[in-house]
Every structure is written in structure tokens, then in C-alpha cells.
Motif scaffolding. Structure first.
Motif, PDB file in Angstrom:
ATOM      1  N   GLU A  54      93.159  57.204  92.853  1.00  0.00           N
ATOM      2  CA  GLU A  54      93.512  56.733  94.443  1.00  0.00           C
ATOM      3  C   GLU A  54      95.251  56.545  93.852  1.00  0.00           C
ATOM      4  O   GLU A  54      95.562  56.631  94.583  1.00  0.00           O
ATOM      5  CB  GLU A  54      93.187  55.270  94.692  1.00  0.00           C
ATOM      6  N   ALA A  55      95.680  55.860  92.815  1.00  0.00           N
ATOM      7  CA  ALA A  55      97.052  55.469  92.052  1.00  0.00           C
ATOM      8  C   ALA A  55      98.402  56.507  90.929  1.00  0.00           C
ATOM      9  O   ALA A  55      98.615  55.710  91.006  1.00  0.00           O
ATOM     10  CB  ALA A  55      96.722  54.275  91.817  1.00  0.00           C
ATOM     11  N   LYS A  56      97.128  57.592  91.061  1.00  0.00           N
ATOM     12  CA  LYS A  56      97.329  58.067  90.050  1.00  0.00           C
ATOM     13  C   LYS A  56      98.978  58.964  90.199  1.00  0.00           C
ATOM     14  O   LYS A  56      99.551  59.221  89.167  1.00  0.00           O
ATOM     15  CB  LYS A  56      96.165  59.747  90.176  1.00  0.00           C
ATOM     16  N   MET A  57      98.988  59.957  91.636  1.00  0.00           N
ATOM     17  CA  MET A  57     100.375  60.168  91.483  1.00  0.00           C
ATOM     18  C   MET A  57     101.511  59.275  91.639  1.00  0.00           C
ATOM     19  O   MET A  57     102.978  59.231  91.067  1.00  0.00           O
ATOM     20  CB  MET A  57     100.154  60.790  93.696  1.00  0.00           C
ATOM     21  N   ALA A  58     101.317  57.819  91.801  1.00  0.00           N
ATOM     22  CA  ALA A  58     102.284  56.994  91.246  1.00  0.00           C
ATOM     23  C   ALA A  58     101.895  56.449  89.876  1.00  0.00           C
ATOM     24  O   ALA A  58     103.270  55.671  89.952  1.00  0.00           O
ATOM     25  CB  ALA A  58     102.656  55.698  92.650  1.00  0.00           C
ATOM     26  N   GLY A  59     101.424  56.927  89.318  1.00  0.00           N
ATOM     27  CA  GLY A  59     101.230  56.716  87.975  1.00  0.00           C
ATOM     28  C   GLY A  59     101.771  56.807  86.977  1.00  0.00           C
ATOM     29  O   GLY A  59     102.664  57.840  86.826  1.00  0.00           O
ATOM     30  N   PRO A  60     101.850  56.322  85.759  1.00  0.00           N
ATOM     31  CA  PRO A  60     102.863  57.020  84.465  1.00  0.00           C
ATOM     32  C   PRO A  60     102.030  58.518  83.908  1.00  0.00           C
ATOM     33  O   PRO A  60     100.630  58.816  84.314  1.00  0.00           O
ATOM     34  CB  PRO A  60     101.861  56.308  82.925  1.00  0.00           C
ATOM     35  N   TRP A  61     102.917  59.395  83.388  1.00  0.00           N
ATOM     36  CA  TRP A  61     102.842  61.263  83.477  1.00  0.00           C
ATOM     37  C   TRP A  61     103.417  61.385  82.284  1.00  0.00           C
ATOM     38  O   TRP A  61     104.227  60.555  81.986  1.00  0.00           O
ATOM     39  CB  TRP A  61     103.007  62.066  84.910  1.00  0.00           C
ATOM     40  N   LEU A  62     102.958  62.050  81.366  1.00  0.00           N
ATOM     41  CA  LEU A  62     103.862  62.169  80.606  1.00  0.00           C
ATOM     42  C   LEU A  62     103.959  63.952  81.363  1.00  0.00           C
ATOM     43  O   LEU A  62     103.408  64.754  81.878  1.00  0.00           O
ATOM     44  CB  LEU A  62     102.497  63.268  79.586  1.00  0.00           C
ATOM     45  N   LEU A  63     105.114  64.316  80.786  1.00  0.00           N
ATOM     46  CA  LEU A  63     106.175  65.987  80.423  1.00  0.00           C
ATOM     47  C   LEU A  63     106.110  66.598  79.677  1.00  0.00           C
ATOM     48  O   LEU A  63     106.743  66.038  79.104  1.00  0.00           O
ATOM     49  CB  LEU A  63     106.727  65.579  81.705  1.00  0.00           C
ATOM     50  N   ASP A  64     105.253  67.340  78.835  1.00  0.00           N
ATOM     51  CA  ASP A  64     105.365  68.306  77.883  1.00  0.00           C
ATOM     52  C   ASP A  64     107.110  68.910  77.739  1.00  0.00           C
ATOM     53  O   ASP A  64     107.501  69.279  78.797  1.00  0.00           O
ATOM     54  CB  ASP A  64     104.669  69.669  77.688  1.00  0.00           C
ATOM     55  N   ILE A  65     108.170  68.688  76.676  1.00  0.00           N
ATOM     56  CA  ILE A  65     109.250  69.390  77.199  1.00  0.00           C
ATOM     57  C   ILE A  65     108.862  70.858  75.749  1.00  0.00           C
ATOM     58  O   ILE A  65     108.898  70.235  74.643  1.00  0.00           O
ATOM     59  CB  ILE A  65     109.836  68.609  76.520  1.00  0.00           C
ATOM     60  N   GLU A  66     109.709  71.512  76.296  1.00  0.00           N
ATOM     61  CA  GLU A  66     108.988  72.573  74.569  1.00  0.00           C
ATOM     62  C   GLU A  66     109.712  73.308  73.623  1.00  0.00           C
ATOM     63  O   GLU A  66     109.196  73.263  72.986  1.00  0.00           O
ATOM     64  CB  GLU A  66     109.199  73.865  76.093  1.00  0.00           C
ATOM     65  N   ASN A  67     111.017  72.232  73.730  1.00  0.00           N
ATOM     66  CA  ASN A  67     111.799  72.574  73.006  1.00  0.00           C
ATOM     67  C   ASN A  67     112.915  71.353  72.690  1.00  0.00           C
ATOM     68  O   ASN A  67     113.063  70.527  74.169  1.00  0.00           O
ATOM     69  CB  ASN A  67     112.222  73.432  72.544  1.00  0.00           C
ATOM     70  N   PRO A  68     113.003  71.001  71.606  1.00  0.00           N
ATOM     71  CA  PRO A  68     114.433  70.144  71.477  1.00  0.00           C
ATOM     72  C   PRO A  68     115.409  69.804  72.611  1.00  0.00           C
ATOM     73  O   PRO A  68     116.056  69.021  72.848  1.00  0.00           O
ATOM     74  CB  PRO A  68     114.740  69.847  70.546  1.00  0.00           C
ATOM     75  N   GLU A  69     115.620  71.572  73.150  1.00  0.00           N
ATOM     76  CA  GLU A  69     117.184  71.720  73.700  1.00  0.00           C
ATOM     77  C   GLU A  69     117.067  71.031  75.185  1.00  0.00           C
ATOM     78  O   GLU A  69     118.035  71.161  75.667  1.00  0.00           O
ATOM     79  CB  GLU A  69     117.218  73.359  73.281  1.00  0.00           C
ATOM     80  N   GLU A  70     115.800  70.687  75.690  1.00  0.00           N
ATOM     81  CA  GLU A  70     115.678  71.299  76.920  1.00  0.00           C
ATOM     82  C   GLU A  70     115.542  69.266  77.414  1.00  0.00           C
ATOM     83  O   GLU A  70     115.550  69.181  78.572  1.00  0.00           O
ATOM     84  CB  GLU A  70     113.955  71.403  77.184  1.00  0.00           C
ATOM     85  N   LEU A  71     115.322  68.441  76.275  1.00  0.00           N
ATOM     86  CA  LEU A  71     115.261  67.315  76.390  1.00  0.00           C
ATOM     87  C   LEU A  71     116.905  66.522  76.900  1.00  0.00           C
ATOM     88  O   LEU A  71     116.737  65.643  78.009  1.00  0.00           O
ATOM     89  CB  LEU A  71     115.714  66.852  74.742  1.00  0.00           C
ATOM     90  N   ALA A  72     117.553  66.610  76.058  1.00  0.00           N
ATOM     91  CA  ALA A  72     118.762  66.449  77.223  1.00  0.00           C
ATOM     92  C   ALA A  72     118.436  66.730  78.790  1.00  0.00           C
ATOM     93  O   ALA A  72     119.333  65.952  79.852  1.00  0.00           O
ATOM     94  CB  ALA A  72     119.650  66.567  76.863  1.00  0.00           C
ATOM     95  N   ASP A  73     118.393  67.408  78.962  1.00  0.00           N
ATOM     96  CA  ASP A  73     118.984  68.834  80.407  1.00  0.00           C
ATOM     97  C   ASP A  73     117.074  67.502  81.159  1.00  0.00           C
ATOM     98  O   ASP A  73     117.418  67.098  82.424  1.00  0.00           O
ATOM     99  CB  ASP A  73     118.566  70.324  80.713  1.00  0.00           C
TER     100      ASP A  73
END
Length: 273
Positions: A54-73
Motif C-alpha cells: 500500500e505504501a509502494k508508490m511513496a517508497g524507495p525505487w531504483l531507476l536504471d541509468i542506461e549509460n554514464p552520460e545520462e547520470l547528470a541529466d
């Protein structure tokens, strides 16, 4: 927020996968729902325990970053991020592994919900290299970075020393629990502040340390009553430093410290001037 060292690490760890660790509750609900819809294939919830659904939406999530160049964005798009992890697992596998950290077991054998990825909790856990769960919780992680008030810093994670680890459950011993269990005043003020919109301007990872600093300022001001200290800290966190440092408040502090006046009354009178 200074990110130079973090980006340099991303350039160096070319063989690693990258995940951004975020909390759904730190975003406006409409923004987070769009973020999830647009990136559903690369977002993975850490709230995998049935009782946390029930608290899933507000909880912690991992977001895959496809390449290092995306990280800053992505860091610019999600300034509320609470962690960056360099690892060698599929994102969903890492989420399943880290989900154990969300429900640690206290020395009293009670299961609690924990934001284990915040600095105050993660650092003591990372040093528990002799425990069985350490071998599971941190396996396949090359580096873990977390924000403080001005920059991103790397968490030191020693190699696990447990032999033949079998237990995934994060069972915290008394010594470690004493390091991570919040003082009642910290937990109370932090909860009150996070219920207000002003807290969203700061990463969830640094709000606890800011709360402790605000309470320390209240103590340094000579306040002894818990209600006065809590109010002082909350006003400070809400941007009320000029009010607290005003002549009217400063002159009244000795009387407040001796219990002759209430901080609330002094603040209201100062605001009316």
C-alpha cells in the motif's frame, strides 16, 4: 549540489551498471506517476514485502541509468535522489536484494520499516561486515554514493567477512541499533517538518542531519524545555532564522531558558512588531 566526483566515478566504472535511488514520496504525486509511466521498464520498487504494497508508490525505487552520460541529466531531473549505486546485477535483482534493508529486525526481534539508505543508517550497516546479511545486502555493489548538504560522497563498504552466510534477514545488533535509532526529539521534529512543503526543497537524505543541527542550535541558545527546543528547531528549518536572531527573540532567550516565558509567545509578539 556538487557532483563532479560522482560523475568521475561513473566515467571510471565503465563495466558497472548504474541505478538512481529515489523516493516516490519526495515528488509531487502527478510528477512521479508520469515518471513511473514513462520509465516503467527500468524502475523497480524496494517495497516488495507484502505488507508494504500500500505504501509502494511513496517508497524507495531504483531507476536504471542506461549509460554514464545520462547520470547528470537524471540528477538534475530528480534532485531529491537519495543514492547512486554502481553494481553488476539486473535492476530488478538489485531491488529484490536491497528490499531486505527496508524491513530490518531490531535487537528486540521486532520488524520495523527503515529508510536504511539514508546516511545515518547506511553507514553503520555498511560497517557490519561480520554479519551474514551484510554479505547478501551489499553483494555485487561496487560503489554507493549518497548526498550530504553540499555534495555527493561515497559510502565505504568493507568486504564481508561472514563465512557461509545463509540468513538474508537484516538482524541488527544492539550496538549498531544504538547508532541508528533516532532520539525521540529528532524523530518528532523531522516528522513535523517533512509534513510541510518546505522540506521538499531538500533531499530526504540530508533532512535528518539538518534536523539534528537545528535542535543543536536550540540547545546552544540555552533552551531547556523540550517543547521550546522543538519549536525553535522547526522554525529554523522553515526558514525562520532571521526571526530567531531578531533582537526581540534574542533578548527574551534568558527568560525562556529559565521558564519565565514561552518561546511561542515571544515569536508571536516578535512577528507582530
Amino acid at each position: 549540489m556538487e557532483i563532479t566526483e560522482l560523475l568521475q566515478a561513473a566515467e571510471t566504472l565503465t563495466e558497472s551498471r548504474i541505478c538512481l535511488l529515489i523516493e516516490g514520496g519526495a515528488f509531487e504525486e502527478s510528477f512521479f506517476r508520469r515518471l513511473l509511466e514513462q520509465n516503467i521498464a527500468r524502475m523497480h520498487s524496494l517495497y516488495q514485502h507484502p505488507q508494504l504494497q500500500e505504501a509502494k508508490m511513496a517508497g524507495p525505487w531504483l531507476l536504471d541509468i542506461e549509460n554514464p552520460e545520462e547520470l547528470a541529466d537524471w540528477l538534475n531531473r530528480c534532485p531529491q535522489a537519495v543514492g547512486v549505486i554502481f553494481h553488476s546485477l539486473p535492476g530488478h535483482s538489485l531491488a529484490a536484494q536491497l528490499s531486505w534493508g527496508c524491513t530490518p529486525i531490531t535487537p528486540e526481534n521486532k520488524v520495523v520499516i527503515s529508510r536504511f539508505y539514508t546516511r545515518a543508517v547506511l553507514q553503520p550497516l555498511a560497517q557490519s561486515a561480520r554479519t551474514e546479511w551484510h554479505a547478501f545486502l551489499f553483494q555485487a555493489i561496487q560503489q554507493w554514493w549518497i548526498p550530504d548538504e553540499s555534495r555527493w560522497t561515497r559510502v565505504t563498504i568493507p568486504s564481508s567477512t561472514a563465512r557461509r552466510p545463509l540468513d538474508h534477514a537484516v538482524r541488527i545488533d544492539k550496538k549498531t541499533w544504538e547508532q541508528i535509532d533516532d532520539r525521540p526529539d529528532v524523530a518528532s521534529v523531522l516528522a513535523q517538518w517533512e509534513a510541510r512543503s518546505s522540506a521538499r526543497a531538500f533531499s530526504p537524505c540530508i533532512r535528518r542531519s539538518m534536523t539534528i543541527k537545528a535542535l543543536n542550535r536550540a540547545q546552544a541558545a540555552g533552551l531547556t524545555a523540550s517543547t521550546d527546543r522543538a519549536l525553535y528547531a522547526l522554525v529554523y528549518l522553515e526558514g525562520g532564522k532571521p526571526l530567531l536572531e531578531s533582537e526581540a527573540v534574542q533578548e527574551a532567550l534568558p527568560d525562556i531558558a529559565r521558564g519565565k516565558r514561552r518561546l511561542m509567545d515571544v515569536l508571536l509578539a516578535a512577528e507582530r512588531r
